[in-house]
Write a protein that holds these residues in place. Structure first.
Motif, PDB file in Angstrom:
ATOM      1  N   LEU A 117       0.825  -1.209   0.000  1.00  0.00           N
ATOM      2  CA  LEU A 117       0.000   0.000   0.000  1.00  0.00           C
ATOM      3  C   LEU A 117       0.861   1.262   0.000  1.00  0.00           C
ATOM      4  CD1 LEU A 117      -2.792  -1.115   2.476  1.00  0.00           C
ATOM      5  CD2 LEU A 117      -3.092  -0.598   0.051  1.00  0.00           C
ATOM      6  N   THR A 118       1.941   1.243   0.760  1.00  0.00           N
ATOM      7  CA  THR A 118       2.851   2.388   0.799  1.00  0.00           C
ATOM      8  C   THR A 118       3.475   2.609  -0.573  1.00  0.00           C
ATOM      9  OG1 THR A 118       3.324   2.024   3.141  1.00  0.00           O
ATOM     10  CG2 THR A 118       4.933   3.325   1.891  1.00  0.00           C
ATOM     11  N   GLU A 119       3.929   1.542  -1.190  1.00  0.00           N
ATOM     12  CA  GLU A 119       4.538   1.639  -2.522  1.00  0.00           C
ATOM     13  C   GLU A 119       3.522   2.154  -3.536  1.00  0.00           C
ATOM     14  OE1 GLU A 119       7.794   1.436  -5.040  1.00  0.00           O
ATOM     15  OE2 GLU A 119       7.723   1.177  -2.869  1.00  0.00           O
ATOM     16  N   TYR A 120       2.307   1.625  -3.482  1.00  0.00           N
ATOM     17  CA  TYR A 120       1.250   2.060  -4.392  1.00  0.00           C
ATOM     18  C   TYR A 120       0.946   3.546  -4.185  1.00  0.00           C
ATOM     19  CZ  TYR A 120      -3.410   2.517  -6.438  1.00  0.00           C
ATOM     20  OH  TYR A 120      -4.483   2.932  -7.173  1.00  0.00           O
ATOM     21  N   GLY A 121       0.885   3.977  -2.931  1.00  0.00           N
ATOM     22  CA  GLY A 121       0.566   5.362  -2.605  1.00  0.00           C
ATOM     23  C   GLY A 121       1.597   6.355  -3.114  1.00  0.00           C
ATOM     24  N   LYS A 122       2.825   5.904  -3.327  1.00  0.00           N
ATOM     25  CA  LYS A 122       3.865   6.802  -3.851  1.00  0.00           C
ATOM     26  C   LYS A 122       3.541   7.270  -5.267  1.00  0.00           C
ATOM     27  CE  LYS A 122       7.676   4.835  -1.192  1.00  0.00           C
ATOM     28  NZ  LYS A 122       8.902   4.029  -1.291  1.00  0.00           N
ATOM     29  N   GLY A 123       2.943   6.405  -6.061  1.00  0.00           N
ATOM     30  CA  GLY A 123       2.656   6.763  -7.443  1.00  0.00           C
ATOM     31  C   GLY A 123       1.198   7.047  -7.729  1.00  0.00           C
ATOM     32  N   HIS A 124       0.347   6.772  -6.765  1.00  0.00           N
ATOM     33  CA  HIS A 124      -1.094   6.951  -6.939  1.00  0.00           C
ATOM     34  C   HIS A 124      -1.656   7.610  -5.691  1.00  0.00           C
ATOM     35  CE1 HIS A 124       0.084   3.401  -9.275  1.00  0.00           C
ATOM     36  NE2 HIS A 124      -0.790   3.829 -10.171  1.00  0.00           N
ATOM     37  N   PRO A 125      -1.876   8.900  -5.738  1.00  0.00           N
ATOM     38  CA  PRO A 125      -2.427   9.543  -4.545  1.00  0.00           C
ATOM     39  C   PRO A 125      -3.777   8.937  -4.167  1.00  0.00           C
ATOM     40  CG  PRO A 125      -2.345  11.077  -6.404  1.00  0.00           C
ATOM     41  CD  PRO A 125      -1.720   9.807  -6.856  1.00  0.00           C
ATOM     42  N   ILE A 126      -3.889   8.589  -2.929  1.00  0.00           N
ATOM     43  CA  ILE A 126      -5.134   8.003  -2.434  1.00  0.00           C
ATOM     44  C   ILE A 126      -5.861   9.087  -1.655  1.00  0.00           C
ATOM     45  CG2 ILE A 126      -6.159   6.226  -0.981  1.00  0.00           C
ATOM     46  CD1 ILE A 126      -3.692   4.509  -1.571  1.00  0.00           C
ATOM     47  N   GLN A 127      -7.046   9.420  -2.115  1.00  0.00           N
ATOM     48  CA  GLN A 127      -7.833  10.476  -1.496  1.00  0.00           C
ATOM     49  C   GLN A 127      -8.383   9.994  -0.155  1.00  0.00           C
ATOM     50  OE1 GLN A 127     -11.127  11.609  -3.920  1.00  0.00           O
ATOM     51  NE2 GLN A 127     -11.926  13.067  -2.448  1.00  0.00           N
ATOM     52  N   ARG A 128      -8.253  10.834   0.848  1.00  0.00           N
ATOM     53  CA  ARG A 128      -8.847  10.524   2.143  1.00  0.00           C
ATOM     54  C   ARG A 128     -10.348  10.699   2.048  1.00  0.00           C
ATOM     55  NH1 ARG A 128      -6.351   8.587   5.969  1.00  0.00           N
ATOM     56  NH2 ARG A 128      -4.439   9.334   6.851  1.00  0.00           N
ATOM     57  N   LEU A 129     -11.070   9.725   2.522  1.00  0.00           N
ATOM     58  CA  LEU A 129     -12.526   9.771   2.478  1.00  0.00           C
ATOM     59  C   LEU A 129     -13.078   9.848   3.892  1.00  0.00           C
ATOM     60  CD1 LEU A 129     -12.999   6.882  -0.094  1.00  0.00           C
ATOM     61  CD2 LEU A 129     -13.016   9.331  -0.564  1.00  0.00           C
ATOM     62  N   ARG A 130     -14.161  10.588   4.032  1.00  0.00           N
ATOM     63  CA  ARG A 130     -14.818  10.621   5.345  1.00  0.00           C
ATOM     64  C   ARG A 130     -15.590   9.334   5.570  1.00  0.00           C
ATOM     65  NH1 ARG A 130     -17.498  15.902   7.298  1.00  0.00           N
ATOM     66  NH2 ARG A 130     -18.221  14.222   8.569  1.00  0.00           N
ATOM     67  N   ARG A 131     -16.142   8.797   4.506  1.00  0.00           N
ATOM     68  CA  ARG A 131     -16.900   7.552   4.589  1.00  0.00           C
ATOM     69  C   ARG A 131     -16.503   6.680   3.409  1.00  0.00           C
ATOM     70  NH1 ARG A 131     -22.934   9.030   6.557  1.00  0.00           N
ATOM     71  NH2 ARG A 131     -22.267  10.469   8.170  1.00  0.00           N
ATOM     72  N   ALA A 132     -16.503   5.402   3.658  1.00  0.00           N
ATOM     73  CA  ALA A 132     -16.154   4.477   2.582  1.00  0.00           C
ATOM     74  C   ALA A 132     -16.807   3.132   2.850  1.00  0.00           C
ATOM     75  CB  ALA A 132     -14.643   4.303   2.499  1.00  0.00           C
ATOM     76  N   VAL A 133     -16.932   2.365   1.825  1.00  0.00           N
ATOM     77  CA  VAL A 133     -17.418   1.002   1.932  1.00  0.00           C
ATOM     78  C   VAL A 133     -16.251   0.097   1.580  1.00  0.00           C
ATOM     79  CG1 VAL A 133     -18.994  -0.712   0.978  1.00  0.00           C
ATOM     80  CG2 VAL A 133     -19.772   1.629   1.317  1.00  0.00           C
ATOM     81  N   VAL A 134     -15.988  -0.854   2.440  1.00  0.00           N
ATOM     82  CA  VAL A 134     -14.934  -1.825   2.190  1.00  0.00           C
ATOM     83  C   VAL A 134     -15.605  -3.171   1.980  1.00  0.00           C
ATOM     84  CG1 VAL A 134     -12.884  -2.955   3.129  1.00  0.00           C
ATOM     85  CG2 VAL A 134     -13.320  -0.541   3.638  1.00  0.00           C
ATOM     86  N   CYS A 135     -15.331  -3.781   0.852  1.00  0.00           N
ATOM     87  CA  CYS A 135     -15.925  -5.079   0.527  1.00  0.00           C
ATOM     88  C   CYS A 135     -14.820  -6.123   0.468  1.00  0.00           C
ATOM     89  CB  CYS A 135     -16.629  -5.035  -0.828  1.00  0.00           C
ATOM     90  SG  CYS A 135     -17.958  -3.850  -0.911  1.00  0.00           S
ATOM     91  N   PHE A 136     -15.076  -7.250   1.081  1.00  0.00           N
ATOM     92  CA  PHE A 136     -14.184  -8.394   0.965  1.00  0.00           C
ATOM     93  C   PHE A 136     -14.892  -9.418   0.093  1.00  0.00           C
ATOM     94  CE2 PHE A 136     -10.648  -7.793   3.823  1.00  0.00           C
ATOM     95  CZ  PHE A 136     -11.064  -6.733   4.591  1.00  0.00           C
ATOM     96  N   ARG A 137     -14.238  -9.822  -0.937  1.00  0.00           N
ATOM     97  CA  ARG A 137     -14.792 -10.832  -1.838  1.00  0.00           C
ATOM     98  C   ARG A 137     -13.895 -12.055  -1.735  1.00  0.00           C
ATOM     99  NH1 ARG A 137     -14.842 -10.067  -8.255  1.00  0.00           N
ATOM    100  NH2 ARG A 137     -15.503 -12.148  -8.777  1.00  0.00           N
ATOM    101  N   HIS A 138     -14.451 -13.137  -1.280  1.00  0.00           N
ATOM    102  CA  HIS A 138     -13.703 -14.375  -1.092  1.00  0.00           C
ATOM    103  C   HIS A 138     -14.010 -15.304  -2.257  1.00  0.00           C
ATOM    104  CE1 HIS A 138     -12.830 -13.076   3.000  1.00  0.00           C
ATOM    105  NE2 HIS A 138     -14.094 -12.728   3.077  1.00  0.00           N
ATOM    106  N   LEU A 139     -12.985 -15.657  -3.001  1.00  0.00           N
ATOM    107  CA  LEU A 139     -13.158 -16.543  -4.142  1.00  0.00           C
ATOM    108  C   LEU A 139     -12.523 -17.893  -3.813  1.00  0.00           C
ATOM    109  CD1 LEU A 139     -12.160 -14.035  -6.954  1.00  0.00           C
ATOM    110  CD2 LEU A 139     -14.449 -14.608  -6.161  1.00  0.00           C
ATOM    111  N   TYR A 140     -13.281 -18.936  -4.013  1.00  0.00           N
ATOM    112  CA  TYR A 140     -12.798 -20.282  -3.757  1.00  0.00           C
ATOM    113  C   TYR A 140     -12.792 -21.072  -5.059  1.00  0.00           C
ATOM    114  CZ  TYR A 140     -13.578 -19.310   1.196  1.00  0.00           C
ATOM    115  OH  TYR A 140     -13.529 -18.783   2.447  1.00  0.00           O
ATOM    116  N   SER A 141     -11.880 -21.977  -5.187  1.00  0.00           N
ATOM    117  CA  SER A 141     -11.816 -22.822  -6.366  1.00  0.00           C
ATOM    118  C   SER A 141     -13.012 -23.769  -6.390  1.00  0.00           C
ATOM    119  CB  SER A 141     -10.518 -23.645  -6.344  1.00  0.00           C
ATOM    120  OG  SER A 141     -10.556 -24.631  -7.349  1.00  0.00           O
ATOM    121  N   ALA A 142     -13.594 -23.950  -7.555  1.00  0.00           N
ATOM    122  CA  ALA A 142     -14.723 -24.881  -7.701  1.00  0.00           C
ATOM    123  C   ALA A 142     -14.271 -26.311  -7.456  1.00  0.00           C
ATOM    124  CB  ALA A 142     -15.341 -24.742  -9.089  1.00  0.00           C
TER     125      ALA A 142
END
Length: 181
Positions: A117-142
């Motif tokens: 995340l730190t490395e990514y943030g160096k080249g891609h400014p990440i805007q601070r948000l007051r509110r956000a939705v975080v989704c976890f998507r779990h993918l399993y092999s069939a």
């Protein structure tokens, strides 16, 4: 770290690698009759492997005079952790199962994730948000049996969330736990 301490740690890790081999052999012998024994053996093996990875990383940092951030970036690449920009959001790909809540520390994952995340943030400014939705998507092999799919509320996500938004998200979740129907 002095030479004696280093030798003790290396000997301990070598013994733990032998223990890892024991757990993997036990898992192999448990199949196909004893799935629960197989599951427990793999759980013990993966926990030990994760502790070994963190310990060996620490030795590299301490004795090879490497910057911790660089070692953790390497670990993120090895683990296949990716951070990508989408049109209105950011995607973080963790190609592996998150540990179970009671499995212990997930430092093997959170350190490399933080570095990615730190490395990514160096080249891609990440805007601070007051509110956000975080989704976890779990993918399993069939190909996996259905019993391998984990119960979603038994997976450790809070430590991952704390890495993604360390200042406020963890405190907010403590005050507003997510309820599932």
């Amino acid at each position: 770290m002095n030479q004696h301490e280093l030798q003790k740690r290396l000997i301990r890790y070598q013994g733990e690698i032998e223990q890892l081999g024991f757990w993997l052999s036990r898992a192999k012998q448990s199949l196909p009759e004893d799935f629960e024994g197989y599951r427990r053996s793999l759980q013990d093996a993966s926990g030990l492997a994760e502790r070994l990875a963190c310990g060996i990383r620490d030795i590299r940092v301490e004795t090879c005079f490497l910057p911790r951030a660089g070692v953790l970036r390497e670990a993120a690449q090895t683990q296949g952790i990716q951070v990508e920009a989408e049109e209105h959001w950011h995607r973080i790909l963790l190609p592996g199962l998150l540990p179970k809540k009671k499995a212990g520390s997930c430092a093997f994952l959170t350190g490399p994730l933080s570095a990615a995340l730190t490395e990514y943030g160096k080249g891609h400014p990440i805007q601070r948000l007051r509110r956000a939705v975080v989704c976890f998507r779990h993918l399993y092999s069939a190909r996996l049996p259905e019993r391998m799919v984990r119960d979603h509320d038994n997976i450790e996500v809070k430590q991952v969330l704390d890495v993604m938004a360390p200042e406020h998200l963890g405190e907010w979740l403590n005050l507003h736990p997510i309820k599932t129907p």
